[in-house]
Design a protein around this motif. Sequence first.
Motif, PDB file in Angstrom:
ATOM      1  N   LEU A 216       0.825  -1.214   0.000  1.00  0.00           N
ATOM      2  CA  LEU A 216       0.000   0.000   0.000  1.00  0.00           C
ATOM      3  C   LEU A 216       0.859   1.263   0.000  1.00  0.00           C
ATOM      4  CD1 LEU A 216      -2.931  -0.832   2.460  1.00  0.00           C
ATOM      5  CD2 LEU A 216      -2.770  -1.186  -0.004  1.00  0.00           C
ATOM      6  N   LEU A 217       1.952   1.227   0.732  1.00  0.00           N
ATOM      7  CA  LEU A 217       2.820   2.403   0.805  1.00  0.00           C
ATOM      8  C   LEU A 217       3.467   2.719  -0.537  1.00  0.00           C
ATOM      9  CD1 LEU A 217       4.475   1.733   4.276  1.00  0.00           C
ATOM     10  CD2 LEU A 217       2.837   3.547   3.719  1.00  0.00           C
ATOM     11  N   ALA A 218       3.498   1.745  -1.445  1.00  0.00           N
ATOM     12  CA  ALA A 218       4.081   1.973  -2.772  1.00  0.00           C
ATOM     13  C   ALA A 218       3.038   2.348  -3.817  1.00  0.00           C
ATOM     14  CB  ALA A 218       4.825   0.721  -3.233  1.00  0.00           C
ATOM     15  N   ARG A 219       1.757   2.243  -3.478  1.00  0.00           N
ATOM     16  CA  ARG A 219       0.687   2.525  -4.427  1.00  0.00           C
ATOM     17  C   ARG A 219       0.364   4.017  -4.455  1.00  0.00           C
ATOM     18  NH1 ARG A 219       1.970  -1.833  -6.133  1.00  0.00           N
ATOM     19  NH2 ARG A 219       0.666  -3.714  -6.185  1.00  0.00           N
ATOM     20  N   SER A 220      -0.372   4.429  -5.479  1.00  0.00           N
ATOM     21  CA  SER A 220      -0.806   5.821  -5.584  1.00  0.00           C
ATOM     22  C   SER A 220      -1.719   6.165  -4.417  1.00  0.00           C
ATOM     23  CB  SER A 220      -1.563   6.032  -6.895  1.00  0.00           C
ATOM     24  OG  SER A 220      -2.392   7.181  -6.834  1.00  0.00           O
ATOM     25  N   PRO A 221      -1.351   7.140  -3.581  1.00  0.00           N
ATOM     26  CA  PRO A 221      -2.230   7.510  -2.462  1.00  0.00           C
ATOM     27  C   PRO A 221      -3.611   7.967  -2.919  1.00  0.00           C
ATOM     28  CG  PRO A 221      -0.023   8.392  -2.122  1.00  0.00           C
ATOM     29  CD  PRO A 221      -0.055   7.862  -3.525  1.00  0.00           C
ATOM     30  N   THR A 222      -3.667   8.721  -4.004  1.00  0.00           N
ATOM     31  CA  THR A 222      -4.971   9.160  -4.506  1.00  0.00           C
ATOM     32  C   THR A 222      -5.804   7.971  -4.947  1.00  0.00           C
ATOM     33  OG1 THR A 222      -4.061  11.286  -5.236  1.00  0.00           O
ATOM     34  CG2 THR A 222      -6.146  10.591  -6.222  1.00  0.00           C
ATOM     35  N   ALA A 223      -5.205   7.055  -5.711  1.00  0.00           N
ATOM     36  CA  ALA A 223      -5.941   5.883  -6.175  1.00  0.00           C
ATOM     37  C   ALA A 223      -6.429   5.039  -5.000  1.00  0.00           C
ATOM     38  CB  ALA A 223      -5.058   5.057  -7.096  1.00  0.00           C
TER      39      ALA A 223
ATOM     40  N   TRP B  58       4.366   9.765  -7.231  1.00  0.00           N
ATOM     41  CA  TRP B  58       2.960  10.095  -7.048  1.00  0.00           C
ATOM     42  C   TRP B  58       2.795  11.532  -6.572  1.00  0.00           C
ATOM     43  CZ3 TRP B  58       1.084   6.372  -9.602  1.00  0.00           C
ATOM     44  CH2 TRP B  58       1.395   5.038  -9.386  1.00  0.00           C
ATOM     45  N   SER B  59       1.658  12.121  -6.924  1.00  0.00           N
ATOM     46  CA  SER B  59       1.366  13.491  -6.517  1.00  0.00           C
ATOM     47  C   SER B  59      -0.127  13.609  -6.156  1.00  0.00           C
ATOM     48  CB  SER B  59       1.700  14.471  -7.648  1.00  0.00           C
ATOM     49  OG  SER B  59       1.386  15.796  -7.260  1.00  0.00           O
ATOM     50  N   PRO B  60      -0.415  13.798  -4.853  1.00  0.00           N
ATOM     51  CA  PRO B  60       0.449  13.848  -3.678  1.00  0.00           C
ATOM     52  C   PRO B  60       1.137  12.493  -3.431  1.00  0.00           C
ATOM     53  CG  PRO B  60      -1.727  14.753  -3.187  1.00  0.00           C
ATOM     54  CD  PRO B  60      -1.838  14.046  -4.498  1.00  0.00           C
ATOM     55  N   ASP B  61       2.202  12.535  -2.650  1.00  0.00           N
ATOM     56  CA  ASP B  61       2.985  11.313  -2.459  1.00  0.00           C
ATOM     57  C   ASP B  61       2.678  10.589  -1.156  1.00  0.00           C
ATOM     58  OD1 ASP B  61       4.106  13.118  -0.728  1.00  0.00           O
ATOM     59  OD2 ASP B  61       6.161  12.913  -1.479  1.00  0.00           O
ATOM     60  N   THR B  62       1.725  11.109  -0.368  1.00  0.00           N
ATOM     61  CA  THR B  62       1.279  10.423   0.847  1.00  0.00           C
ATOM     62  C   THR B  62      -0.236  10.532   0.942  1.00  0.00           C
ATOM     63  OG1 THR B  62       1.405  12.378   2.272  1.00  0.00           O
ATOM     64  CG2 THR B  62       3.415  11.038   2.047  1.00  0.00           C
ATOM     65  N   PRO B  63      -0.887   9.577   1.607  1.00  0.00           N
ATOM     66  CA  PRO B  63      -2.337   9.678   1.785  1.00  0.00           C
ATOM     67  C   PRO B  63      -2.765  10.953   2.507  1.00  0.00           C
ATOM     68  CG  PRO B  63      -1.601   7.458   2.273  1.00  0.00           C
ATOM     69  CD  PRO B  63      -0.356   8.291   2.092  1.00  0.00           C
ATOM     70  N   ALA B  64      -1.927  11.448   3.417  1.00  0.00           N
ATOM     71  CA  ALA B  64      -2.283  12.668   4.141  1.00  0.00           C
ATOM     72  C   ALA B  64      -2.448  13.863   3.210  1.00  0.00           C
ATOM     73  CB  ALA B  64      -1.229  12.969   5.210  1.00  0.00           C
ATOM     74  N   GLY B  65      -1.774  13.820   2.071  1.00  0.00           N
ATOM     75  CA  GLY B  65      -1.867  14.920   1.123  1.00  0.00           C
ATOM     76  C   GLY B  65      -3.102  14.885   0.240  1.00  0.00           C
ATOM     77  N   VAL B  66      -3.864  13.814   0.313  1.00  0.00           N
ATOM     78  CA  VAL B  66      -5.075  13.672  -0.494  1.00  0.00           C
ATOM     79  C   VAL B  66      -6.268  14.079   0.359  1.00  0.00           C
ATOM     80  CG1 VAL B  66      -6.468  12.107  -1.900  1.00  0.00           C
ATOM     81  CG2 VAL B  66      -3.999  11.741  -1.713  1.00  0.00           C
ATOM     82  N   THR B  67      -6.915  15.180   0.005  1.00  0.00           N
ATOM     83  CA  THR B  67      -8.006  15.709   0.815  1.00  0.00           C
ATOM     84  C   THR B  67      -9.335  15.042   0.460  1.00  0.00           C
ATOM     85  OG1 THR B  67      -8.593  17.465  -0.744  1.00  0.00           O
ATOM     86  CG2 THR B  67      -6.810  17.931   0.830  1.00  0.00           C
ATOM     87  N   ASP B  68     -10.309  15.222   1.329  1.00  0.00           N
ATOM     88  CA  ASP B  68     -11.658  14.727   1.042  1.00  0.00           C
ATOM     89  C   ASP B  68     -12.209  15.368  -0.231  1.00  0.00           C
ATOM     90  OD1 ASP B  68     -11.532  13.158   3.301  1.00  0.00           O
ATOM     91  OD2 ASP B  68     -12.748  14.511   4.539  1.00  0.00           O
ATOM     92  N   ALA B  69     -11.895  16.619  -0.433  1.00  0.00           N
ATOM     93  CA  ALA B  69     -12.355  17.299  -1.652  1.00  0.00           C
ATOM     94  C   ALA B  69     -11.729  16.683  -2.898  1.00  0.00           C
ATOM     95  CB  ALA B  69     -12.021  18.793  -1.575  1.00  0.00           C
ATOM     96  N   ASP B  70     -10.460  16.300  -2.791  1.00  0.00           N
ATOM     97  CA  ASP B  70      -9.799  15.620  -3.906  1.00  0.00           C
ATOM     98  C   ASP B  70     -10.543  14.333  -4.266  1.00  0.00           C
ATOM     99  OD1 ASP B  70      -7.751  17.522  -4.016  1.00  0.00           O
ATOM    100  OD2 ASP B  70      -6.479  16.396  -2.618  1.00  0.00           O
TER     101      ASP B  70
END
Length: 358
Positions: free
Chosen positions: A259-266, A320-332
């Motif tokens: 999971l840590l290697a996957r796209s956080p947004t995906a 990845w962009s963002p590169d962590t799940p924390a960077g992916v917002t609910d709005a995203d």
Amino acid sequence: MTGIDGPVLFHTTGRAARITLNRPKVLNALNHEMVRLIDEALRRWERDPAVETVVITGAGERGLCAGGDIRSIHDDARDGDGTASAAFWHDEYHLNARIARYSKPYVAVMDGIVMGGGVGLSAHGSVRIVTERSRVAMPETGIGFVPDVGGTYLLAHAPGELGTHLALTGAHIGAGDALLCGLADHYVPSDAVRHLVDDLADMPVREALARHVRPSPEGELAGRRKWIDPCYAAGTVEEITDRLLAHPDPAAKEAAETLLARSPTALKVTLVALRRARRLGPLERVLDQEYRVSCAALSTPDLVEGIRAQVIDKDRNPRWSPDTPAGVTDADVRRFFAPLGEHELGLAGPDSTTEDAR
């Protein structure tokens, strides 16, 4: 019909009509032309009283289908306006729905590799055959995408949280686990597949299956539910990952590293899509949702980057962009589920997937 060199071969023998995906050099990767040809053939055979059964197989020795032709999607997302990919998905998802509702037995031989779009061509069928060579997966998060072709519908209905595990990690499973997860119905040894297909031309499906179906080898997932179910029941990708890392089973930690290697947004969009799919009801509503998600993915950097890293340059090092799940917002995340207006897929009618993303 296509000739002997076409991307899909069609012929009838006795009571059975045959579909053979015929791009073995690219593991029968599915493109728009193939979707149109298959859909046309299914329409024709449904009206033909001489055709009692449809059988789909893949040419070559490696498998049924490795998925959609993602190189063309990469080029369209990077250099085009996305309309070609959206048109492909529009027709592909309609084909998935047609297969699921087909009025005649649709026998899918899931021998070898069956991934992504290949799952859409097979796992919605009424008779799904796996062998000891089967490797089934929905690996989309590894390319910055989200399981589609009805994959979120299928995985949302797997026992416990097995579908969540498979959707987020993209793990490959064999025959026993495909049966457990509801992606297949019967196990037939690979050396008996040809005989099964021959028999389907001469006798009803039930009789042919009785000749060749055998007990399946045991899978691995049933024994792993002791950590899969509690870990993946968490409400966020971050908490799922934390639970996996904290679990003493080494396989849980391996899943966390994946999971840590996957796209956080995906990952975040996939988790929401799966949870929503459990509530949406019929396949058509879920396909409508997947179409919204897929079209939204065309304008995100991760889809192009993921395909580049895995398929184009093959450096296996996506940025990845963002590169962590924390960077992916609910709005995203909500943006992936926004209505498309006049461009909706429309399989389930208007306003079929208006539930808020949460």
